[in-house]
Design a protein around this motif. Structure first.
Motif, PDB file in Angstrom:
ATOM      1  N   PHE A 197      13.686 109.736 -43.190  1.00  0.00           N
ATOM      2  CA  PHE A 197      14.198 109.746 -44.556  1.00  0.00           C
ATOM      3  C   PHE A 197      15.563 109.057 -44.605  1.00  0.00           C
ATOM      4  CE2 PHE A 197      11.504 113.689 -44.676  1.00  0.00           C
ATOM      5  CZ  PHE A 197      10.531 113.157 -45.518  1.00  0.00           C
ATOM      6  N   LEU A 198      15.815 108.368 -45.707  1.00  0.00           N
ATOM      7  CA  LEU A 198      17.064 107.626 -45.865  1.00  0.00           C
ATOM      8  C   LEU A 198      17.967 108.269 -46.904  1.00  0.00           C
ATOM      9  CD1 LEU A 198      15.599 104.009 -45.801  1.00  0.00           C
ATOM     10  CD2 LEU A 198      16.631 105.300 -43.919  1.00  0.00           C
ATOM     11  N   GLY A 199      17.889 109.558 -47.021  1.00  0.00           N
ATOM     12  CA  GLY A 199      18.685 110.298 -47.988  1.00  0.00           C
ATOM     13  C   GLY A 199      17.970 111.575 -48.349  1.00  0.00           C
ATOM     14  N   ASP A 200      18.367 112.170 -49.475  1.00  0.00           N
ATOM     15  CA  ASP A 200      17.775 113.437 -49.892  1.00  0.00           C
ATOM     16  C   ASP A 200      16.433 113.265 -50.593  1.00  0.00           C
ATOM     17  OD1 ASP A 200      19.979 114.784 -48.898  1.00  0.00           O
ATOM     18  OD2 ASP A 200      21.073 114.681 -50.797  1.00  0.00           O
ATOM     19  N   ASP A 201      16.150 112.058 -51.065  1.00  0.00           N
ATOM     20  CA  ASP A 201      14.906 111.788 -51.761  1.00  0.00           C
ATOM     21  C   ASP A 201      13.807 111.511 -50.741  1.00  0.00           C
ATOM     22  OD1 ASP A 201      12.820 111.017 -53.346  1.00  0.00           O
ATOM     23  OD2 ASP A 201      13.847 109.319 -54.287  1.00  0.00           O
ATOM     24  N   GLU A 202      12.773 112.360 -50.713  1.00  0.00           N
ATOM     25  CA  GLU A 202      11.706 112.195 -49.727  1.00  0.00           C
ATOM     26  C   GLU A 202      10.874 110.945 -49.957  1.00  0.00           C
ATOM     27  OE1 GLU A 202       9.325 115.662 -49.310  1.00  0.00           O
ATOM     28  OE2 GLU A 202      10.948 116.874 -48.458  1.00  0.00           O
ATOM     29  N   GLU A 203      11.007 110.326 -51.127  1.00  0.00           N
ATOM     30  CA  GLU A 203      10.294 109.075 -51.385  1.00  0.00           C
ATOM     31  C   GLU A 203      11.079 107.861 -50.903  1.00  0.00           C
ATOM     32  OE1 GLU A 203       7.127 108.884 -52.496  1.00  0.00           O
ATOM     33  OE2 GLU A 203       7.257 111.053 -52.188  1.00  0.00           O
ATOM     34  N   HIS A 204      12.271 108.096 -50.375  1.00  0.00           N
ATOM     35  CA  HIS A 204      13.103 107.006 -49.853  1.00  0.00           C
ATOM     36  C   HIS A 204      13.108 107.122 -48.324  1.00  0.00           C
ATOM     37  CE1 HIS A 204      17.224 104.786 -49.697  1.00  0.00           C
ATOM     38  NE2 HIS A 204      16.214 103.964 -49.595  1.00  0.00           N
ATOM     39  N   TYR A 205      12.303 106.314 -47.662  1.00  0.00           N
ATOM     40  CA  TYR A 205      12.139 106.438 -46.217  1.00  0.00           C
ATOM     41  C   TYR A 205      11.833 105.078 -45.625  1.00  0.00           C
ATOM     42  CZ  TYR A 205       7.159 106.539 -47.533  1.00  0.00           C
ATOM     43  OH  TYR A 205       5.927 106.257 -48.071  1.00  0.00           O
ATOM     44  N   GLU A 206      11.909 105.014 -44.288  1.00  0.00           N
ATOM     45  CA  GLU A 206      11.449 103.828 -43.573  1.00  0.00           C
ATOM     46  C   GLU A 206      10.623 104.263 -42.377  1.00  0.00           C
ATOM     47  OE1 GLU A 206      14.820 101.539 -42.403  1.00  0.00           O
ATOM     48  OE2 GLU A 206      15.418 102.898 -40.785  1.00  0.00           O
ATOM     49  N   GLN A 207       9.762 103.365 -41.918  1.00  0.00           N
ATOM     50  CA  GLN A 207       8.857 103.661 -40.815  1.00  0.00           C
ATOM     51  C   GLN A 207       8.894 102.521 -39.808  1.00  0.00           C
ATOM     52  OE1 GLN A 207       5.139 104.298 -42.947  1.00  0.00           O
ATOM     53  NE2 GLN A 207       5.646 106.448 -43.340  1.00  0.00           N
ATOM     54  N   GLU A 208       8.880 102.877 -38.542  1.00  0.00           N
ATOM     55  CA  GLU A 208       8.878 101.892 -37.459  1.00  0.00           C
ATOM     56  C   GLU A 208       7.979 102.410 -36.346  1.00  0.00           C
ATOM     57  OE1 GLU A 208      13.081 101.710 -36.792  1.00  0.00           O
ATOM     58  OE2 GLU A 208      13.115 103.507 -35.531  1.00  0.00           O
ATOM     59  N   GLN A 209       7.609 101.514 -35.430  1.00  0.00           N
ATOM     60  CA  GLN A 209       6.637 101.873 -34.404  1.00  0.00           C
ATOM     61  C   GLN A 209       7.331 102.172 -33.080  1.00  0.00           C
ATOM     62  OE1 GLN A 209       4.000 102.381 -36.085  1.00  0.00           O
ATOM     63  NE2 GLN A 209       5.016 101.274 -37.753  1.00  0.00           N
ATOM     64  N   HIS A 210       6.946 103.310 -32.509  1.00  0.00           N
ATOM     65  CA  HIS A 210       7.542 103.787 -31.262  1.00  0.00           C
ATOM     66  C   HIS A 210       6.467 103.964 -30.195  1.00  0.00           C
ATOM     67  CE1 HIS A 210      11.697 105.433 -32.656  1.00  0.00           C
ATOM     68  NE2 HIS A 210      11.308 104.429 -33.433  1.00  0.00           N
ATOM     69  N   LEU A 211       6.937 104.160 -28.969  1.00  0.00           N
ATOM     70  CA  LEU A 211       6.062 104.289 -27.799  1.00  0.00           C
ATOM     71  C   LEU A 211       6.526 105.462 -26.953  1.00  0.00           C
ATOM     72  CD1 LEU A 211       4.987 101.343 -25.523  1.00  0.00           C
ATOM     73  CD2 LEU A 211       6.105 103.310 -24.498  1.00  0.00           C
TER      74      LEU A 211
END
Length: 495
Positions: free
Chosen positions: A113-127
């Motif tokens: 999450f990028l703040g308090d708004d759960e609709e404001h987020y980013e996603q990346e791929q991990h291993l």
């Protein structure tokens, strides 16, 4: 724990459908076979009965019937939650983390999450990687292996090895498309292509949980094979809901190591299952002789409000996937994993007089905790019959026969007292048509679920329905509403 809308009618667990030890469970993740064990990871919130910070739960099985719970595999950290993904066996240490030996490598989406708004987020791929057959896991120090791309929905990596190109391929759900990335070492990935524009079904929700594999075509040319691309179609949880909710579509085509080519871009929607409770399906990596898959036995329309018993969520039974040449083109067919039948014993079936006629019915089983059934019949044109499972008509399959086809529909009933659940759980749906006069049905009835495969001459339908509200010990009744229905064979097993 929190979020307990209503208790299930029975707190007994399913006997063959996997459930978490406690808390919330959704997507199957990281399905992989290694050293005689089937590994099932899953989206898990152990401290609540509603969706929340996602972990990877973990269980293993040697027979696909009984599962051993293992310690948590992955937990949220400063990078975010651990969303869905896949796992492979790195047999030649291309990743350079196994001292020249082999190990397991898991790929997952970090959701932050990028703040308090759960609709404001980013996603990346991990291993993450494991040297001890999945008993302990280490997150890769160089994460992310693919950084956030600048748009929001970028998740659910499915990694496979593509033999002909000699490279690894990752299918990623990106908004309402699938992106394909390629790599030589599982660490460095390059974007190769995109698929999905003007292809298949699109809703307001994102595409999710892709899977990609190649299978021979049964009934086709000896050397014929096709690639299958499976895609979950999500829903907007807060917005208007369509009648199907979340569902799973698939595409048949060719894959050259970089691009997927749909054989029939103008073809109608191909559903993997006609029921309401078959989502986020994933197949096992590294099974040597067949393609096995498991799905989440639920629907996002009501998953968070379904009755619970200290845990919420279940998986479907393992199924073997095949491709068949039909009169409509190449289609995906399914069989229940053969191991499941070894865990039950035959039931004595009451004698019947064939053919059954209007008003006749067959009480197929008096009651058991787990029932596997098979039924072959040849209904005359114009016949109408109903197969009722789980206490009367709460789950009912309707077969209406024509001259050359049989139309299949189903009805599901049940109320829990929770408005959202009661709005979306009951309903009727036309499932499709079967070809030919002879119909073969296979089903499993377990605590709170029905899974059924229905075969015509070349066409097949799969219907998966969660019950939730139903008491255990289920009678199964076949009744003839009109016409004449010769019964060819009936067999039942129970556990």
């Amino acid at each position: 724990m929190s979020g307990s809308d209503t208790m299930a009618a029975s707190n007994e667990r399913p006997l063959r459908h996997f459930t978490p030890p406690q808390g919330w469970m959704n997507d199957p993740n990281g399905l992989v076979y290694h050293d005689g064990e089937y590994h099932l990871f899953y989206q898990y919130h152990p401290d609540s009965l509603i969706w929340g910070p996602m972990h990877w739960g973990h269980a293993v099985s040697r027979d696909l019937c009984t599962w051993q719970h293992l310690p948590m595999a992955l937990a949220p950290d400063d990078h975010g939650m651990c969303f869905s993904g896949s796992a492979v066996v790195d047999r030649h240490d291309v990743i350079g983390l196994f001292d020249g030996g082999e190990g397991l490598v898991a790929f997952y989406t970090a959701h932050r999450f990028l703040g308090d708004d759960e609709e404001h987020y980013e996603q990346e791929q991990h291993l993450a990687w494991s040297r001890d057959n999945g008993r302990s896991w280490h997150k890769y120090a160089g994460n992310p292996i693919i950084a956030a791309p600048g748009f929001r929905d970028f998740r659910d990596p499915k990694v496979i090895y593509h033999e002909r190109s000699g490279r690894w391929v990752m299918a990623l759900a990106c908004g309402q498309q699938i992106r394909f990335y390629v790599s030589n070492n599982l660490l460095d990935w390059q974007l190769a292509s995109e698929f999905g524009h003007n292809q298949g079904c699109h809703t307001d929700g994102p595409w999710e949980c892709p899977d990609l594999f190649e299978l021979p075509v049964e009934g086709g040319e000896a050397s014929a094979s096709r690639w299958v691309l499976i895609v979950g179609v999500g829903i907007d949880h807060e917005g208007p809901q369509d009648t199907m909710g979340s569902f799973t579509q698939y595409f048949i085509g060719h894959f050259d190591g970089e691009r997927f080519h749909n054989d029939s871009p103008e073809a109608p929607l191909l559903l993997m299952d006609q029921g309401r409770d078959f989502y986020a399906v994933q197949s096992f990596s590294d099974v040597p002789d067949r393609r096995l898959a498991i799905a989440w036995l639920n629907n996002w329309q009501y998953a968070g409000h379904a009755p619970q018993a200290g845990w919420r969520g279940a998986m479907t039974l393992p199924r073997e996937l095949t491709l068949a040449a039909t009169d409509q083109g190449v289609r995906l067919h399914q069989r229940f994993a053969s191991e499941l039948a070894r865990s039950v014993s035959p039931l004595e079936v009451a004698p019947f007089n064939a053919p059954l006629k209007e008003g006749d019915h067959l009480l197929a089983t008096p009651g058991a905790d787990l029932v596997r059934g098979e039924l072959t019949l040849e209904p005359a044109a114009g016949s109408r019959l109903a197969l009722s499972l789980q206490q009367g008509t709460q789950q009912q399959l309707i077969l209406c026969t024509g001259e050359d086809t049989t139309e299949v529909a189903y009805r599901r009933e049940g109320q829990s007292g929770v408005a959202r659940f009661d709005q979306h759980f009951p309903g009727e749906r036309r499932a499709g048509e079967l070809d030919g006069r002879r119909i073969h049905l296979q089903w499993w009835v377990d605590h709170g679920s029905v899974e059924m495969l229905i075969h015509g001459e070349t066409r097949q339908l799969s219907i998966t329905l969660a019950g939730f509200l139903l008491p255990h010990r289920y009678p199964v009744t076949l009744s003839v509403q009109s016409g004449s229905v010769p019964l060819i064979d009936v067999s039942l097993d129970a556990g």
